[in-house]
Motif scaffolding. Structure first.
Motif: not given
Length: 91
Positions: A82-88
């Protein structure tokens, strides 16, 4: 010695990857299930057009201002990775 180095690198990678996932899980549990507008919890799936790989996809979208939101994504791959990432998001 190479085996120990590889094992240590593998364990470090597991710790780094699962730390982000556990904080996402905590945020997911604390987010309201119902939302107004685009803010809130979202879940679905992803599929690669190139390889056909797919998995689950969840997002927590938080309003930062009238025109900006933060979307934090958690994606799974083969039900193991799994992977977690954030974007605006500019809306």
């Amino acid at each position: 010695m190479k085996i120990l180095t590889r094992a240590a690198a593998f364990l470090l990678a597991i710790v780094v990857l699962t730390t982000g996932c556990s904080s996402f899980e905590r945020a997911w549990r604390n987010s309201p299930a119902e939302s107004t507008g685009i803010a809130g919890r979202w879940q679905g799936s992803w599929k690669s057009a190139r390889s056909g790989d797919s998995g689950k996809l969840r997002a927590i979208i938080t309003r930062q201002s009238a025109a900006h939101y933060t979307a934090r994504f958690h994606a799974t791959y083969h039900s193991v990775l799994s992977a977690v990432y954030s974007v605006t998001l500019d809306v």
